[in-house]
Design a protein around this motif. Structure first.
Motif, PDB file in Angstrom:
ATOM      1  N   ALA A 581      -2.369  17.773  20.122  1.00 31.69           N
ATOM      2  CA  ALA A 581      -1.089  17.616  18.890  1.00 31.69           C
ATOM      3  C   ALA A 581      -0.700  18.778  18.362  1.00 31.69           C
ATOM      4  N   SER A 583       1.759  20.192  15.036  1.00 31.82           N
ATOM      5  CA  SER A 583       1.947  19.918  13.596  1.00 31.82           C
ATOM      6  C   SER A 583       3.309  19.424  13.167  1.00 31.82           C
ATOM      7  N   ASN A 791       8.358   8.750  13.135  1.00 29.40           N
ATOM      8  CA  ASN A 791       7.115   9.265  14.245  1.00 29.40           C
ATOM      9  C   ASN A 791       7.595   8.910  15.514  1.00 29.40           C
ATOM     10  N   SER A 816       3.051  10.929  20.494  1.00 33.30           N
ATOM     11  CA  SER A 816       2.271  10.191  19.431  1.00 33.30           C
ATOM     12  C   SER A 816       0.862  11.024  19.267  1.00 33.30           C
ATOM     13  N   ASP A 817       0.734  11.021  17.787  1.00 32.67           N
ATOM     14  CA  ASP A 817      -0.531  11.772  17.461  1.00 32.67           C
ATOM     15  C   ASP A 817      -1.794  10.938  17.742  1.00 32.67           C
ATOM     16  N   TYR A 820      -3.941  11.866  20.912  1.00 30.47           N
ATOM     17  CA  TYR A 820      -4.851  13.076  20.732  1.00 30.47           C
ATOM     18  C   TYR A 820      -5.955  12.920  19.786  1.00 30.47           C
ATOM     19  N   SER A 821      -6.129  11.857  19.389  1.00 27.37           N
ATOM     20  CA  SER A 821      -7.013  11.626  18.078  1.00 27.37           C
ATOM     21  C   SER A 821      -8.105  11.272  18.880  1.00 27.37           C
TER      22      SER A 821
END
Length: 821
Positions: A581, A583, A791, A816-817, A820-821
């Motif tokens: 991810a 920032s 996004n 997409s975040d 990696y979440s």
């Protein structure tokens, strides 16, 4: 004369020589003591299985033999030489080498993960281990044994790998080596002195041969051959030369014997006695010192025998005696002698291993070992014969006693190939047995030092009654010692330390192995990634490189891949990025600097590739075998299951040997399938090279809800825009670029009363590029949309192709975040 080349061992010097015209191919092959697997070429053509190997070699023939002991790709000699399988059967017995070990194996056993064993991998790259690996070291020479105090001890030498290693947990299979009787080992780091190494090569035609006693002569009838019409028989300088037809009686047996070979002979001679002519049969003893087949102009094959060292009745013939061409008889006089066995290589020593078993009522035995040096034709070299007698006695005469002895000879003739025989000088019985176990040709390598390699010597007790060594499964836990880099000082630390870090592996491989300039690595980026990992195990790299043809770049990428790291070239510097991810995006593109040509968006209605799961394999650190992670993707999301799904994305994670790293990668790939289903191709105006792996903000050219343009000015928190902003779509957010085109941040955007071409945002102060048509041609850009729409404009760059006109064509995948979440 025909010429030959023989490759005895892969990597060994070629043996070259000539063969007398008319020699049968089978007879020559029989004398060479080849292994089971060979490749035979005659005049450049490989012999087929049905080739007639009674073929007689002719002038200008060229024979090439590739001997491939215990493996390789050669045909079976028993298949090629079908007519004479029995002749060669003595060559194919058990020996010290392990049948399942192929000396031509390419991959290191460390990477095979199933059926690991120690191998001799000639012509292949030395093991180049990184991290911590359960290593099965490579054999660097054939196992050598000797008897000490009636016990067999086997010594083997192995290479752990290139470089320095911290060695622990030395095992045989799963058992600690210390648990095995008589086992010991020594580890030698690069530059250590290994002392003198005894390098042995076993005689292939000896494998536990029982030596008959004198009383067993009836069980070993001597061979005989006779003819009443020899072509010629002559005597000169205490040598008889006889020429006979090759197909007469049993002379082919004698022609095939290794020389010298003791025989008795009979000839017919005439001489004068007191004025009268006398003719009679005369006998004598001697050694066949030379024999060969020749084919004459009449296409008839004849065999020539030369017999020397003559004794007996024949030597008393008067000087006027004439040998008649009416009789020539040969008798084999060595039925009770084992051998001669012929050395496969030149050596300075010969070790003869003998077993003696004496029962309670059979208290003594005596045997004789003889050896002599031979030339390339296996003919004895005069003056090199040495003989030694040995006597053993069972003093107790109460129970059976075994004597196991290694007789070590350093012949006075020096380095060369030797022939060895053994014979008993007394009788034998069931309780009085002498066995020739094996013979080794041995050379001593003095003061051996390997400056760049870690080696290990293992000595273990072997089976006293067998020459077949069990499959080698020695293994160690090896951890590579490498150089490193200090982020705080910006200096390379050349002190070698144990490490499992992928970053240290990259640096060491680039500098120490590849001999490349460290300045061509972006070490700050590399070690910055390593330092940022939430768990050090995510950056482990445990692997063995063994392919000498693999490029440095390939090796670097394999190292990085284990840690989800990729590399890019920026000029002549290699830089690194991790698939993780971010920032904020590295670049923002608007419709104003995008082109319609080449633009394309693709959306996968089903899961990309049709995959419904992920199967990832890695190395289990406990079992040192392959372990698997199975993930299923369905309407419930991602779940771990017990077996592979019907259409799983298969991933092999080389260099991963911990569950944390393997599971992290497996879930990443599964979330990519689920959350990255859109791809885009876009041509953009950008003079600075966009790097693969960077995240960029790029609008859908067809989507009006993604509002883009360039900034025309700023007054406090109010920004003037080139386009009318529609705030009716919901809560709006904006991203902007500064005067250098860099992303500056993401803020909530609000409408400005009576100013449709403006928005308000509490952004920090930064310089803007305001287009003036003269000095400023590339203005700062903005991108306004709802949070979800904004996004959806984030992309990971898969590739960027410069077009040569300040434009680049980008291939992008959805970022997409959630991945990696």
């Amino acid at each position: 004369m025909a010429k030959f080349e023989t490759q005895r061992l892969p990597g060994a010097p070629l043996e070259r020589g000539t063969v007398r015209d008319g020699t049968k191919l089978i007879d020559w092959l029989n004398a060479q003591k080849l292994h089971n697997n060979v490749v035979i070429r005659l005049n450049g053509r490989e012999l087929e299985d049905d080739f007639d190997i009674t073929y007689r070699l002719r002038n200008s023939d060229f024979l090439k033999v590739f001997d491939q002991p215990e493996g390789g790709v050669g045909k079976l000699i028993t298949s090629i030489i079908k007519p004479v399988t029995k002749v060669l059967s003595s060559l194919l017995g058990n020996n010290q080498k392990t049948p399942s070990t192929s000396i031509s194996t390419g991959e290191s056993a460390n990477n095979e993960l199933t059926g690991q064993t120690n191998k001799a991998r000639l012509y292949k790259g030395r093991p180049n281990i990184y991290g911590q690996v359960r290593a099965y070291p490579d054999l660097i020479q054939e196992a050598l044994f000797e008897y000490k105090d009636d016990t067999k001890y086997i010594t083997e030498w192995f290479e752990v790998g290139y470089g320095k290693y911290t060695i622990s947990s030395v095992r045989y299979s799963e058992s600690n080596l210390g648990n095995l009787a008589g086992a010991s080992y020594s580890i030698y780091q690069p530059g250590d002195s290994l002392g003198d190494i005894e390098t042995g090569y076993m005689f292939d035609d000896v494998d536990n041969e029982e030596v008959p006693g004198l009383n067993e002569s009836a069980s070993f009838p001597a061979q005989t051959a006779t003819t009443t019409a020899p072509e010629s028989v002559s005597f000169s300088s205490n040598e008889i030369t006889a020429i006979v037809l090759s197909n007469d009686d049993n002379f082919s047996y004698f022609e095939a014997l290794a020389v010298p070979h003791p025989v008795t002979f009979s000839v017919n001679a005439t001489w004068n006695v007191n004025g009268s002519s006398t003719t009679k049969t005369v006998t004598g003893s001697g050694n066949i010192t030379y024999s060969v087949d020749n084919t004459g102009d009449d296409s008839v094959s004849r065999t020539t025998f030369v017999i020397g060292d003559i004794t007996g009745e024949f030597t008393s013939l008067p000087s006027d005696a004439v040998i008649n061409n009416t009789l020539f008889t040969l008798n084999d006089q060595t039925p009770l002698v084992i051998g001669p066995a012929l050395s496969p290589i030149d050596s300075t020593q010969v070790w003869v291993h003998v077993l003696v078993q004496l029962g309670a009522t059979s208290g003594t035995t005596k045997y004789r070992i003889s050896l002599w040096q031979v030339d390339s034709w296996n003919n004895a070299i005069p003056g090199t014969t040495e003989t030694s007698d040995y006597f053993f006695e069972n003093n107790y005469q109460v129970t059976t006693k075994n004597f196991r002895t290694t007789h070590k000879f350093t012949p006075a003739a020096g380095n060369g190939r030797y022939a060895i025989t053994i014979q008993r000088l007394d009788n034998s019985n069931d309780g009085n047995v002498v066995t020739l176990a094996a013979i080794h040709a041995v050379n001593i390598r003095q003061g051996v030092v390997y400056p760049d390699d870690t080696t290990i010597r293992v000595t273990i007790k072997g089976d006293n009654d067998s020459n077949s060594n069990r499959e080698q499964k020695y293994n160690v836990l090896a951890q590579r010692n490498v150089i490193s880099y200090d982020l705080s000082t910006g200096q390379i630390d050349y002190t070698l330390r144990a490490s499992r870090s992928f970053a240290d592996a990259v640096l060491n491989e680039w500098v120490d192995i590849g001999n490349q300039d460290a300045a061509r690595l972006d070490l700050v980026a590399l070690y910055g990634i390593s330092a940022s990992l939430s768990d050090p195990q995510l950056g482990y790299f445990d692997y063995t490189f063994s392919d000498a043809t693999q490029s440095l770049g390939e090796r670097i990428q394999i190292i990085c891949n284990a840690a989800r790291v990729n590399l890019n070239w920026v000029g002549d510097v290699m830089t690194f990025w991790r698939d993780e991810a971010v920032s904020y995006p590295d670049a923002v593109f608007a419709r104003s600097n995008m082109f319609w040509d080449e633009y394309k968006v693709a959306y996968s209605m089903s899961l990309p590739g049709g995959y419904n799961g992920v199967t990832l394999d890695y190395t289990d650190p406990t079992t040192n075998e392959k372990a698997y992670i199975y993930l299923q993707i369905d309407e419930n999301g991602i779940t771990e299951v017990g077996d592979a799904t019907s259409n799983a994305n298969q991933i092999s994670l080389s260099g991963s040997s911990n569950l944390v790293q393997a599971r992290d990668r497996a879930y990443l790939e599964a979330r990519k399938i689920l959350y990255s289903r859109i791809t885009m191709t876009a041509k953009v105006l950008e003079s600075t090279q966009v790097m693969r792996g960077t995240v960029v903000q790029c609008p859908d050219m067809y989507d009006n809800e993604q509002q883009t343009g360039y900034l025309k000015g700023r007054d406090g928190d109010v920004f003037q825009t080139s386009e009318i902003i529609d705030f009716s779509l919901g809560d709006m957010w904006v991203v902007m670029t500064d005067s250098d085109g860099n992303y500056r941040g993401r803020w909530r955007a609000y409408a400005v009363d009576n100013s449709p071409r403006a928005f308000s945002a509490t952004a920090d102060q930064f310089a803007l590029n305001i287009y003036d048509g003269s000095l400023v041609q590339s203005p700062s850009r903005y991108f306004i949309a709802t949070d979800s729409e904004l996004n959806s404009t984030l992309w990971r760059v898969d590739s960027a192709k410069p077009n040569g006109d300040d434009t680049q064509t980008l291939t992008l995948t959805e970022y997409s975040d959630s991945i990696y979440s």
